[in-house]
Design a protein around this motif. Structure first.
Motif, mmCIF file in Angstrom:
data_model
loop_
_atom_site.group_PDB
_atom_site.id
_atom_site.type_symbol
_atom_site.label_atom_id
_atom_site.label_comp_id
_atom_site.label_asym_id
_atom_site.label_seq_id
_atom_site.Cartn_x
_atom_site.Cartn_y
_atom_site.Cartn_z
ATOM 1 N N GLU A 217 0.825 -1.201 0.000
ATOM 2 C CA GLU A 217 0.000 0.000 0.000
ATOM 3 C C GLU A 217 0.866 1.260 0.000
ATOM 4 O OE1 GLU A 217 -2.486 -0.398 3.399
ATOM 5 O OE2 GLU A 217 -3.643 -2.069 2.585
ATOM 6 N N CYS A 218 1.989 1.220 0.716
ATOM 7 C CA CYS A 218 2.913 2.359 0.717
ATOM 8 C C CYS A 218 3.466 2.620 -0.681
ATOM 9 C CB CYS A 218 4.058 2.105 1.692
ATOM 10 S SG CYS A 218 3.597 2.137 3.445
ATOM 11 N N LEU A 219 3.854 1.562 -1.371
ATOM 12 C CA LEU A 219 4.411 1.717 -2.716
ATOM 13 C C LEU A 219 3.364 2.237 -3.690
ATOM 14 C CD1 LEU A 219 6.587 -1.526 -3.007
ATOM 15 C CD2 LEU A 219 7.266 0.746 -2.215
ATOM 16 N N THR A 220 2.166 1.703 -3.602
ATOM 17 C CA THR A 220 1.087 2.161 -4.470
ATOM 18 C C THR A 220 0.791 3.632 -4.226
ATOM 19 O OG1 THR A 220 0.106 -0.051 -4.530
ATOM 20 C CG2 THR A 220 -1.324 1.797 -5.113
ATOM 21 N N ALA A 221 0.772 4.025 -2.952
ATOM 22 C CA ALA A 221 0.501 5.430 -2.615
ATOM 23 C C ALA A 221 1.611 6.332 -3.128
ATOM 24 C CB ALA A 221 0.353 5.578 -1.101
ATOM 25 N N ALA A 222 2.857 5.901 -2.998
ATOM 26 C CA ALA A 222 3.976 6.713 -3.481
ATOM 27 C C ALA A 222 3.875 6.924 -4.987
ATOM 28 C CB ALA A 222 5.298 6.042 -3.124
ATOM 29 N N CYS A 223 3.581 5.865 -5.724
ATOM 30 C CA CYS A 223 3.480 5.985 -7.181
ATOM 31 C C CYS A 223 2.306 6.860 -7.602
ATOM 32 C CB CYS A 223 3.345 4.598 -7.802
ATOM 33 S SG CYS A 223 4.856 3.604 -7.719
ATOM 34 N N ALA A 224 1.250 6.875 -6.792
ATOM 35 C CA ALA A 224 0.067 7.666 -7.129
ATOM 36 C C ALA A 224 0.251 9.144 -6.801
ATOM 37 C CB ALA A 224 -1.153 7.127 -6.384
ATOM 38 N N ASP A 243 16.591 -17.344 -4.034
ATOM 39 C CA ASP A 243 15.699 -17.784 -5.106
ATOM 40 C C ASP A 243 14.624 -18.731 -4.599
ATOM 41 O OD1 ASP A 243 14.904 -17.612 -7.777
ATOM 42 O OD2 ASP A 243 16.009 -19.406 -8.349
ATOM 43 N N ASP A 244 14.326 -18.665 -3.291
ATOM 44 C CA ASP A 244 13.208 -19.448 -2.771
ATOM 45 C C ASP A 244 11.901 -18.963 -3.393
ATOM 46 O OD1 ASP A 244 14.923 -20.814 -1.155
ATOM 47 O OD2 ASP A 244 14.226 -19.947 0.731
ATOM 48 N N ARG A 245 10.928 -19.856 -3.417
ATOM 49 C CA ARG A 245 9.624 -19.482 -3.952
ATOM 50 C C ARG A 245 9.037 -18.294 -3.189
ATOM 51 N NH1 ARG A 245 6.143 -22.398 -6.979
ATOM 52 N NH2 ARG A 245 7.278 -24.322 -6.527
ATOM 53 N N THR A 246 9.150 -18.323 -1.855
ATOM 54 C CA THR A 246 8.576 -17.223 -1.062
ATOM 55 C C THR A 246 9.315 -15.913 -1.328
ATOM 56 O OG1 THR A 246 9.962 -17.886 0.813
ATOM 57 C CG2 THR A 246 7.698 -18.708 0.769
ATOM 58 N N SER A 247 10.617 -15.977 -1.550
ATOM 59 C CA SER A 247 11.372 -14.764 -1.855
ATOM 60 C C SER A 247 10.909 -14.178 -3.183
ATOM 61 C CB SER A 247 12.868 -15.072 -1.912
ATOM 62 O OG SER A 247 13.336 -15.598 -0.679
ATOM 63 N N ARG A 248 10.767 -15.029 -4.190
ATOM 64 C CA ARG A 248 10.324 -14.549 -5.495
ATOM 65 C C ARG A 248 8.894 -14.007 -5.432
ATOM 66 N NH1 ARG A 248 9.972 -18.990 -8.269
ATOM 67 N NH2 ARG A 248 11.127 -20.403 -6.924
ATOM 68 N N GLN A 249 8.044 -14.662 -4.640
ATOM 69 C CA GLN A 249 6.676 -14.167 -4.499
ATOM 70 C C GLN A 249 6.653 -12.784 -3.855
ATOM 71 O OE1 GLN A 249 4.913 -17.420 -2.300
ATOM 72 N NE2 GLN A 249 4.169 -18.424 -4.162
ATOM 73 N N THR A 250 7.523 -12.573 -2.887
ATOM 74 C CA THR A 250 7.600 -11.258 -2.250
ATOM 75 C C THR A 250 8.049 -10.202 -3.246
ATOM 76 O OG1 THR A 250 8.073 -12.237 -0.080
ATOM 77 C CG2 THR A 250 8.700 -9.936 -0.399
ATOM 78 N N ILE A 251 9.085 -10.510 -4.030
ATOM 79 C CA ILE A 251 9.548 -9.568 -5.054
ATOM 80 C C ILE A 251 8.428 -9.275 -6.044
ATOM 81 C CG2 ILE A 251 11.173 -9.235 -6.958
ATOM 82 C CD1 ILE A 251 13.137 -11.054 -5.422
ATOM 83 N N THR A 252 7.709 -10.309 -6.452
ATOM 84 C CA THR A 252 6.621 -10.137 -7.415
ATOM 85 C C THR A 252 5.555 -9.202 -6.873
ATOM 86 O OG1 THR A 252 7.001 -12.333 -8.345
ATOM 87 C CG2 THR A 252 4.851 -11.345 -8.744
ATOM 88 N N ARG A 253 5.176 -9.379 -5.620
ATOM 89 C CA ARG A 253 4.134 -8.528 -5.030
ATOM 90 C C ARG A 253 4.614 -7.080 -4.901
ATOM 91 N NH1 ARG A 253 1.276 -11.343 0.093
ATOM 92 N NH2 ARG A 253 0.380 -9.219 0.134
ATOM 93 N N LEU A 254 5.846 -6.885 -4.477
ATOM 94 C CA LEU A 254 6.361 -5.523 -4.307
ATOM 95 C C LEU A 254 6.476 -4.803 -5.643
ATOM 96 C CD1 LEU A 254 9.115 -6.247 -1.630
ATOM 97 C CD2 LEU A 254 6.955 -5.042 -1.256
ATOM 98 N N THR A 255 6.990 -5.493 -6.654
ATOM 99 C CA THR A 255 7.107 -4.846 -7.964
ATOM 100 C C THR A 255 5.737 -4.623 -8.600
ATOM 101 O OG1 THR A 255 7.563 -7.028 -8.950
ATOM 102 C CG2 THR A 255 9.457 -5.632 -8.432
ATOM 103 N N ALA A 256 4.776 -5.500 -8.325
ATOM 104 C CA ALA A 256 3.421 -5.287 -8.828
ATOM 105 C C ALA A 256 2.823 -4.012 -8.245
ATOM 106 C CB ALA A 256 2.535 -6.483 -8.506
ATOM 107 N N ALA A 257 3.137 -3.731 -6.978
ATOM 108 C CA ALA A 257 2.650 -2.505 -6.358
ATOM 109 C C ALA A 257 3.247 -1.265 -7.018
ATOM 110 C CB ALA A 257 2.973 -2.505 -4.865
ATOM 111 N N LEU A 258 4.384 -1.440 -7.679
ATOM 112 C CA LEU A 258 5.012 -0.353 -8.426
ATOM 113 C C LEU A 258 4.507 -0.273 -9.866
ATOM 114 C CD1 LEU A 258 8.694 -0.907 -7.227
ATOM 115 C CD2 LEU A 258 7.186 0.984 -6.546
#
Length: 270
Positions: A217-224, A243-258
């Motif tokens: 939510e912080c990232l989305t707000a910053a971009c907006a 390169d764990d699955r959970t690590s990649r999922q976290t990166i995916t969610r954070l970059t999606a917020a951007l």
């Protein structure tokens, strides 16, 4: 290896390093604009890091809107130096469990990774043989979010600085960005800002903190609410968890917020 796609708004750059140590397992999206892997000769850590940062600067300079995935925070020097070639003024939004405001004079550990924000504000002038032409970012143009885990001397340094400190909360970040005015913003996020319980394998977990959803939510707000001209994720997991699955999922969610859309080619065994 991994797969990358964005919606056209970002140029993805990967620097698979922690300080001067290459991270072979770092997840590198396919079709990333560049993966920065210079050959570093033996020598002092700052000298090796200077060469790495120069290579990262070259990659950033070629990117219209860089989105950097890295294994540490100090490579942010290269990104900011590259942005300063395009922008007379630049603000920094730094989300981190730590302040990264130590210097060689006050650090109790001498850990260079804990000095990254101090580097950007000109507090470590003799640490590197600087070929980046990095200009100090004024304290008044820096917003530091969270920073719940500070060394005593680091806390004192922040207290006497003019760095604006806020909670990792969308409303607080929006307000701080509004006060900066219409200035391009470099957004930096260290994954350890997220609650430690949600970060298995993190190098420097910092206990209870904002949830992954709240940071999204912080990232989305910053971009907006700001002109985010570049973004940087310090993916500071231990090498065996990078390169764990959970690590990649976290990166995916954070970059999606951007506003980026990453896809991954599943590695064997994860």
């Amino acid at each position: 290896m991994t797969d990358h796609r964005t919606d056209g708004a970002w140029d993805l750059i990967v620097t698979p390093w922690h300080l001067d140590e290459h991270i072979p397992a770092f997840p590198i999206p396919v079709a990333a604009a560049q993966a920065v892997r210079p050959a570093l000769p033996a020598g002092p850590v700052p000298t090796r890091m200077s060469l790495l940062h120069r290579a990262a600067l070259d990659a950033v300079t070629q990117a219209a809107r860089p989105l950097v995935l890295s294994g540490d925070c100090p490579t942010s020097r290269a990104v900011v130096a590259g942005l300063q070639r395009r922008h007379r003024e630049l603000a920094v939004l730094w989300l981190d469990a730590h302040g990264d405001f130590n210097t060689p004079a006050i650090s109790t550990s001498d850990y260079i990774g804990g000095m990254a924000l101090a580097m950007l504000t000109g507090r470590t002038p003799d640490l590197f043989d600087d070929t980046l032409d990095l200009r100090p970012v004024p304290d008044t143009s820096v917003v530091l979010a969270d920073a719940r885990d500070l060394d005593p001397a680091e806390r004192d340094a922040l207290t006497v600085s003019h760095v604006r400190r806020v909670s990792a909360d969308p409303a607080a970040i929006t307000s701080a960005l509004d006060q900066l005015g219409p200035i391009p913003v470099y957004l930096h996020l260290d994954i350890d800002v997220i609650d430690g319980a949600q970060l298995p394998g993190a190098r420097f977990p910092s206990g209870t903190g904002p949830s992954l959803a709240q940071i999204e939510e912080c990232l989305t707000a910053a971009c907006a609410n700001a002109d985010i001209t570049a973004a940087y994720l310090a993916c500071a997991w231990l090498p065996e968890h990078a390169d764990d699955r959970t690590s990649r999922q976290t990166i995916t969610r954070l970059t999606a917020a951007l506003g980026a859309n990453l896809e991954w080619r599943e590695p064997d065994g994860n």
